[in-house]
Design a protein around this motif. Structure first.
Motif, short mmCIF file in Angstrom:
data_model
loop_
_atom_site.label_atom_id
_atom_site.label_comp_id
_atom_site.label_asym_id
_atom_site.label_seq_id
_atom_site.Cartn_x
_atom_site.Cartn_y
_atom_site.Cartn_z
N LYS A 455 0.83 -1.21 0.00
CA LYS A 455 0.00 0.00 0.00
C LYS A 455 0.86 1.26 0.00
O LYS A 455 0.49 2.27 -0.62
CB LYS A 455 -0.93 -0.01 1.23
CG LYS A 455 -1.87 1.18 1.30
CD LYS A 455 -2.78 1.08 2.52
CE LYS A 455 -3.71 2.29 2.58
NZ LYS A 455 -4.61 2.22 3.77
N ALA A 456 2.00 1.20 0.65
CA ALA A 456 2.87 2.38 0.75
C ALA A 456 3.43 2.81 -0.61
O ALA A 456 3.91 3.94 -0.76
CB ALA A 456 4.03 2.11 1.71
N GLU A 457 3.38 1.93 -1.61
CA GLU A 457 3.89 2.27 -2.94
C GLU A 457 2.80 2.69 -3.91
O GLU A 457 3.07 2.91 -5.10
CB GLU A 457 4.68 1.08 -3.52
CG GLU A 457 5.95 0.75 -2.76
CD GLU A 457 7.00 1.86 -2.80
OE1 GLU A 457 6.87 2.79 -3.63
OE2 GLU A 457 7.96 1.80 -2.00
N CYS A 458 1.55 2.80 -3.43
CA CYS A 458 0.47 3.29 -4.29
C CYS A 458 0.67 4.77 -4.61
O CYS A 458 1.16 5.53 -3.76
CB CYS A 458 -0.89 3.12 -3.60
SG CYS A 458 -1.41 1.41 -3.36
N ILE A 459 0.32 5.17 -5.82
CA ILE A 459 0.42 6.58 -6.21
C ILE A 459 -0.94 7.06 -6.67
O ILE A 459 -1.88 6.28 -6.85
CB ILE A 459 1.49 6.79 -7.31
CG1 ILE A 459 1.15 5.99 -8.57
CG2 ILE A 459 2.86 6.44 -6.79
CD1 ILE A 459 2.08 6.26 -9.74
N SER A 460 -1.07 8.37 -6.88
CA SER A 460 -2.34 8.94 -7.30
C SER A 460 -2.60 8.67 -8.77
O SER A 460 -1.68 8.34 -9.54
CB SER A 460 -2.35 10.45 -7.05
OG SER A 460 -1.51 11.10 -7.99
N THR A 461 -3.84 8.82 -9.18
CA THR A 461 -4.20 8.63 -10.58
C THR A 461 -3.45 9.62 -11.46
O THR A 461 -2.95 9.25 -12.54
CB THR A 461 -5.71 8.79 -10.77
OG1 THR A 461 -6.40 7.81 -9.97
CG2 THR A 461 -6.10 8.60 -12.24
N PHE A 462 -3.34 10.87 -11.04
CA PHE A 462 -2.63 11.85 -11.86
C PHE A 462 -1.16 11.45 -12.03
O PHE A 462 -0.60 11.54 -13.13
CB PHE A 462 -2.72 13.24 -11.23
CG PHE A 462 -1.93 14.28 -11.98
CD1 PHE A 462 -2.41 14.80 -13.18
CD2 PHE A 462 -0.69 14.71 -11.52
CE1 PHE A 462 -1.67 15.75 -13.89
CE2 PHE A 462 0.05 15.65 -12.22
CZ PHE A 462 -0.45 16.17 -13.42
N GLN A 463 -0.53 11.01 -10.95
CA GLN A 463 0.87 10.60 -11.04
C GLN A 463 1.04 9.42 -11.98
O GLN A 463 2.02 9.35 -12.75
CB GLN A 463 1.40 10.26 -9.65
CG GLN A 463 1.53 11.47 -8.74
CD GLN A 463 1.60 11.12 -7.26
OE1 GLN A 463 1.30 9.98 -6.87
NE2 GLN A 463 1.98 12.08 -6.43
N ALA A 464 0.09 8.48 -11.94
CA ALA A 464 0.16 7.32 -12.83
C ALA A 464 -0.05 7.73 -14.28
O ALA A 464 0.64 7.23 -15.18
CB ALA A 464 -0.88 6.28 -12.42
#
Length: 527
Positions: A455-464
């Protein structure tokens, strides 16, 4: 010719904002902003009503193999095969429908031993039962290994006396030196390249492969390991004006580096939608295939086994010195953290010697450790993450590496925090070039079994989304031409049925590509 897009959500991707209108003139973006800002420039423009859909820069492939995807057209499709029996049924169905000539091999692609009931690679003897009368080879989904039947081994002259090539392995029958049909890494890629091919259908299959990318909103495609046969195919398609997307080719530095000098018209510039972007180098194998080179041993296998490198440090330094000396971009395959360490150490020596800013890209970087990220930043190195591994093989990585290491695969959030630029890819034909699914993977990191992996490596939709647009453009030295809806850039666009920034994160992979536009012209529309 002017075209005005409005009545939808427009995502410029230069920052996290929306616009109301986009004006394109011929192949370039003229304006992007509010309707009141764009309207005075739009006299005589054709109006495209988006009907509430979203418009954004077309996706840019971070790494894949379009020529390899083309080669899978017309093969036995083994993706999702659940057992040897299932493989046999697929081969039998293929034979019933294919017009095979006497000399034709049967070739399958896409099996994965991790998902077979047998939980292992098949043997030549087992493939002999499936296909006793023709040479038969089936390639692993990773592209790093495969299995041949006895007739195929004979045709390629692979015997008990055939030595393992450097950086590869020939499987042997226990208690003897006889090959058991399994080929791994360079044994598969080198010996397997001897299989006879039919050039007549190659261009048609290349166009079919291109259609798949375009249907996924990708307007710039990679050929991530180009050797002479692949280059000949791509150049023929370019010369005949058959390419609709831009294709960036990365030349095999080990055996085919001379292709760059021999093709100056394509070097770092497009000619009929094809260009040579730089070199490609392999340093290790596949984590799900247990051949990636890691510093801590794999679990549930031979004690102390850490995979293996393809080259010595001296050889890697020689390749990287060449890229630096020639001021040539290089993309380097590193799945394991030991391979990443080798790349970082050798590249630092080459960079200090020549100091050329060639934007080296670490391809896959699956098991890149957080403590290695400062070195990427220092060396201006880009990470291209195969982040869809979290879904497709995340559960396998837990078994191979344990939860702690598995949760750190494709560490996009850590890279972001260290200021390391990254993009994403699907390594097609390993998986389909579905960028929206990859965005979903980066945002949610859910495995096939429903576990959230890191979970700590999840990023936002904009960043993706930035990773598959602006960042990916920078990685191929095309940030002045692509990646954002900035006036003056190429009108490479994708239309989505919904705004991904307002879509619930868990639903991102259900978004649909309605149209792909290359240089202002629609090259795909959903039927």
């Amino acid at each position: 010719m002017k075209t005005l897009y409005q009545n939808g959500t427009i995502l410029p991707m230069d920052q996290e904002r929306t616009a109301e209108a986009l004006l394109v003139e011929d192949s370039r973006i003229t304006a992007c902003g509010s309707c009141s800002e764009v309207a005075p420039l739009a006299d005589g423009a054709d109006l495209v009503d988006l009907h509430g859909a979203a418009l954004m820069p077309a996706f840019i492939d971070g790494h894949s193999h379009i020529t390899a995807l083309a080669q899978t057209m017309g093969l036995v499709q083994l993706n999702g095969a659940e057992s040897l029996r299932d493989i046999g049924e697929r081969v039998a169905a293929f034979r019933r429908n294919a017009a095979l000539r006497a000399q034709d091999w049967i070739i399958g692609f896409g099996y994965d031993q991790n998902f077979l009931d047998e939980k292992r690679h098949p043997t030549a003897a087992e493939l002999d039962l499936i296909c006793p009368d023709r040479p038969f080879m089936m390639g692993h989904a990773s592209g790093h290994m495969g299995v041949l039947n006895s007739l195929a081994l004979q045709a390629l002259h692979i015997t008990a006396d055939t030595a393992d090539p450097e950086g590869g392995r020939i499987g042997r029958i226990p208690g003897s030196n006889q090959p058991n049909g399994y080929l791994e890494e360079t044994a598969f890629t080198t010996l397997g390249s001897r299989i006879p091919s039919d050039p007549e259908s190659a261009l048609t299959n290349l166009q079919k492969a291109e259609d798949i990318y375009l249907s996924n909103g990708i307007a710039t495609i990679h050929d991530g390991l180009t050797k002479t046969p692949e280059w000949q195919l791509l150049r023929a398609a370019s010369e005949q004006g058959r390419l609709r997307a831009d294709i960036v080719s990365y030349i095999d530095i080990r055996d085919h580096a001379d292709l760059i000098a021999r093709n100056p018209a394509y070097h770092k510039q497009y000619k009929n939608r094809l260009k040579i972007g730089g070199y490609k180098l392999f340093l290790d194998g596949s984590p799900q295939g247990r051949t990636a080179w890691v510093t801590e041993p794999y679990l549930n296998g031979e004690k102390g086994y850490c995979g293996y490198p393809i080259y010595s440090d001296a050889e890697v330094l020689r390749f990287l010195d060449r890229a630096q000396q020639e001021d040539e971009p290089i993309h380097v395959h590193c799945n394991g953290d030991a391979a990443a360490a080798q790349f970082l150490a050798c590249y630092e020596k080459a960079y200090r010697e020549y100091k050329n800013e060639i934007r080296p890209v670490m391809i896959h970087a699956q098991l890149l450790r957080p403590d290695q990220l400062p070195a990427l930043k220092r060396l201006h190195m880009i990470a291209s993450f195969f982040t869809a591994h979290t879904y497709y093989w995340g559960d396998i990585h837990v078994k191979n590496f344990g939860p702690a290491r598995a949760e750190q695969i494709s560490p996009a959030k850590s890279a972001l925090e260290h200021g390391v630029l990254f993009d994403f890819h699907q390594d097609t034909p390993v998986i389909s070039p579905n960028m929206l699914e990859t965005v979903w993977c980066a945002v949610n990191r859910i495995t096939r079994e429903g576990r959230q992996l890191g979970k700590a490596e999840c990023i936002s939709t904009f960043q993706a989304l930035k990773a598959v647009t602006a960042n990916a453009a920078f990685a191929i030295f095309e940030e002045q031409e692509k990646g954002t809806l900035t006036p003056g850039k190429r009108a490479d666009l994708v239309v989505l049925d919904q705004n991904p920034l307002s879509c619930p994160p868990k639903e991102l992979r259900s978004l649909r590509v309605l149209a792909t536009i290359k240089d202002g012209t629609a090259v795909y529309r959903q039927k």
